[in-house]
Motif scaffolding. Structure first.
Motif, PDB file in Angstrom:
ATOM      1  N   TRP A  97       0.808  -1.217   0.000  1.00  0.00           N
ATOM      2  CA  TRP A  97       0.000   0.000   0.000  1.00  0.00           C
ATOM      3  C   TRP A  97       0.846   1.274   0.000  1.00  0.00           C
ATOM      4  O   TRP A  97       0.358   2.351  -0.343  1.00  0.00           O
ATOM      5  N   ARG A  98       2.115   1.152   0.371  1.00  0.00           N
ATOM      6  CA  ARG A  98       2.928   2.356   0.568  1.00  0.00           C
ATOM      7  C   ARG A  98       3.197   3.107  -0.732  1.00  0.00           C
ATOM      8  O   ARG A  98       3.265   4.335  -0.741  1.00  0.00           O
ATOM      9  N   ALA A  99       3.386   2.386  -1.850  1.00  0.00           N
ATOM     10  CA  ALA A  99       3.661   3.067  -3.114  1.00  0.00           C
ATOM     11  C   ALA A  99       2.479   3.951  -3.511  1.00  0.00           C
ATOM     12  O   ALA A  99       2.661   5.108  -3.922  1.00  0.00           O
ATOM     13  N   GLY A 100       1.264   3.423  -3.383  1.00  0.00           N
ATOM     14  CA  GLY A 100       0.081   4.214  -3.689  1.00  0.00           C
ATOM     15  C   GLY A 100      -0.080   5.394  -2.756  1.00  0.00           C
ATOM     16  O   GLY A 100      -0.469   6.496  -3.182  1.00  0.00           O
ATOM     17  N   TYR A 101       0.246   5.196  -1.495  1.00  0.00           N
ATOM     18  CA  TYR A 101       0.156   6.277  -0.506  1.00  0.00           C
ATOM     19  C   TYR A 101       1.150   7.386  -0.827  1.00  0.00           C
ATOM     20  O   TYR A 101       0.797   8.583  -0.849  1.00  0.00           O
ATOM     21  N   ARG A 102       2.396   7.013  -1.107  1.00  0.00           N
ATOM     22  CA  ARG A 102       3.407   8.025  -1.413  1.00  0.00           C
ATOM     23  C   ARG A 102       3.043   8.812  -2.666  1.00  0.00           C
ATOM     24  O   ARG A 102       3.218  10.034  -2.719  1.00  0.00           O
TER      25      ARG A 102
ATOM     26  N   ARG B 220       1.006  13.888  -4.881  1.00  0.00           N
ATOM     27  CA  ARG B 220       0.070  14.589  -5.759  1.00  0.00           C
ATOM     28  C   ARG B 220      -0.598  15.739  -5.041  1.00  0.00           C
ATOM     29  O   ARG B 220      -0.939  16.760  -5.658  1.00  0.00           O
ATOM     30  N   ARG B 221      -0.811  15.606  -3.743  1.00  0.00           N
ATOM     31  CA  ARG B 221      -1.497  16.629  -2.959  1.00  0.00           C
ATOM     32  C   ARG B 221      -0.560  17.753  -2.500  1.00  0.00           C
ATOM     33  O   ARG B 221      -1.022  18.723  -1.896  1.00  0.00           O
ATOM     34  N   MET B 222       0.733  17.608  -2.757  1.00  0.00           N
ATOM     35  CA  MET B 222       1.711  18.599  -2.325  1.00  0.00           C
ATOM     36  C   MET B 222       2.321  19.274  -3.545  1.00  0.00           C
ATOM     37  O   MET B 222       2.463  18.659  -4.607  1.00  0.00           O
ATOM     38  N   SER B 223       2.707  20.533  -3.385  1.00  0.00           N
ATOM     39  CA  SER B 223       3.439  21.214  -4.450  1.00  0.00           C
ATOM     40  C   SER B 223       4.881  20.710  -4.458  1.00  0.00           C
ATOM     41  O   SER B 223       5.363  20.116  -3.481  1.00  0.00           O
ATOM     42  N   ALA B 224       5.579  20.998  -5.552  1.00  0.00           N
ATOM     43  CA  ALA B 224       6.985  20.603  -5.636  1.00  0.00           C
ATOM     44  C   ALA B 224       7.801  21.292  -4.540  1.00  0.00           C
ATOM     45  O   ALA B 224       8.708  20.698  -3.944  1.00  0.00           O
ATOM     46  N   ALA B 225       7.484  22.555  -4.257  1.00  0.00           N
ATOM     47  CA  ALA B 225       8.200  23.285  -3.209  1.00  0.00           C
ATOM     48  C   ALA B 225       7.956  22.668  -1.834  1.00  0.00           C
ATOM     49  O   ALA B 225       8.876  22.576  -1.012  1.00  0.00           O
ATOM     50  N   GLN B 226       6.711  22.254  -1.571  1.00  0.00           N
ATOM     51  CA  GLN B 226       6.402  21.618  -0.293  1.00  0.00           C
ATOM     52  C   GLN B 226       7.142  20.291  -0.150  1.00  0.00           C
ATOM     53  O   GLN B 226       7.658  19.964   0.922  1.00  0.00           O
TER      54      GLN B 226
END
Length: 289
Positions: free
Chosen positions: A133-138, A143-149
């Protein structure tokens, strides 16, 4: 209705001190025990306990090494399981309704494997996650974070030491994607980053290694035979951890799974009415009206 609250500190057989809180009438024999996640965080289920405390007393505790339960020794899964058994003895609770959240679902499951006679019913909320499940979670968290975040989180994680403000920033960045609503999720994560402290990173690492060395997934067939008659899964449909993993677990354990729409990893924050209704139905069925 005003519910009484009791605080206590109980000594374990190895002299560790575990702090606990009970909400409701503790003279009633049927009791609910809520197990918080982490590992390495103090208890944070204070907003969930009142949802059912008029139906049965609700006990919560800071797992050893967190919050007001100081502990400087090594951590192992078996010892944490036995802490719960010793607390039930101290509370004079022969068998409890367990409600675990996140890592607390893993703890509840391992307790059920070892002490099935002491589990009257069990609700597993947002976990346990087994399998790949970890690959899907990561991927979903990224996806929910910006590149800067993402870059800032990696930078903070790489620091050998962090200031207080850096620790708060790290936790906020790590936790805000857990929520379905990113705006409110940032606020909730920022609040939690200051309240759920300090994080016991050593405990987190030790129990993480222990879980990987003895994965719960290898015990699912046995767990299925030890489950109480009333056992269920509940998850936020918008948890970045894939709900498909909970669906697979529900099939393997032959348990019903309820998905809370519009909610992430802490569904009581985003859909409190839905979570309250579900927990009350479950607890009423377990302890009677």
């Amino acid at each position: 209705m005003t519910l009484s609250e009791t605080h206590g500190l109980t000594s374990m057989t190895d002299e560790a001190q575990v702090h606990w809180i009970a909400l409701g009438d503790t003279s009633r024999r049927a009791a609910v025990v809520m197990l918080h996640g982490g590992p390495g965080l103090p208890d944070y289920l204070g907003a969930v306990a009142p949802m059912v405390a008029d139906l049965a007393p609700v006990y919560r505790y800071d797992q050893r090494g967190t919050g007001d339960s100081p502990w400087q020794g090594r951590h192992c899964l078996d010892r944490h399981v036995e802490d719960l058994a010793e607390l039930l003895d101290a509370w004079d609770v022969p068998a409890a309704v367990l409600i675990g959240h996140s890592y607390g679902t893993d703890l509840a499951s391992r307790f059920c494997l070892t002490h099935p006679d002491r589990v009257a019913a069990m609700m597993l909320m947002c976990g346990p996650f087994v399998g790949d499940w970890r690959a899907g979670y990561r991927a979903e968290r990224s996806r929910r974070m910006s590149a800067a975040q993402q870059a800032r989180l990696r930078e903070l994680e790489g620091l050998p030491h962090r200031t207080e403000e850096q620790e708060v920033e790290l936790l906020t960045l790590a936790w805000f994607p857990d929520h379905a609503d990113p705006r409110r999720g940032w606020l909730w994560a920022a609040q939690a980053a200051r309240r759920r402290r300090p994080v016991n990173w050593a405990m987190n690492a030790e129990l993480g290694r222990a879980g990987r060395a003895d994965p719960l997934e290898e015990h699912l067939a046995e767990l299925r035979t030890h489950l109480p008659t009333r056992a269920e899964l509940l998850g936020g449909a918008d948890d970045p951890r894939p709900v498909s993993a909970l669906e697979s677990l529900a099939l393997r354990l032959d348990l019903p799974l309820t998905r809370i729409e519009g909610a992430g990893h802490e569904p009581w924050l985003e859909r409190p009415d839905a979570v309250r209704a579900h927990l009350r139905r479950f607890v009423q069925g377990a302890v009677g009206s």
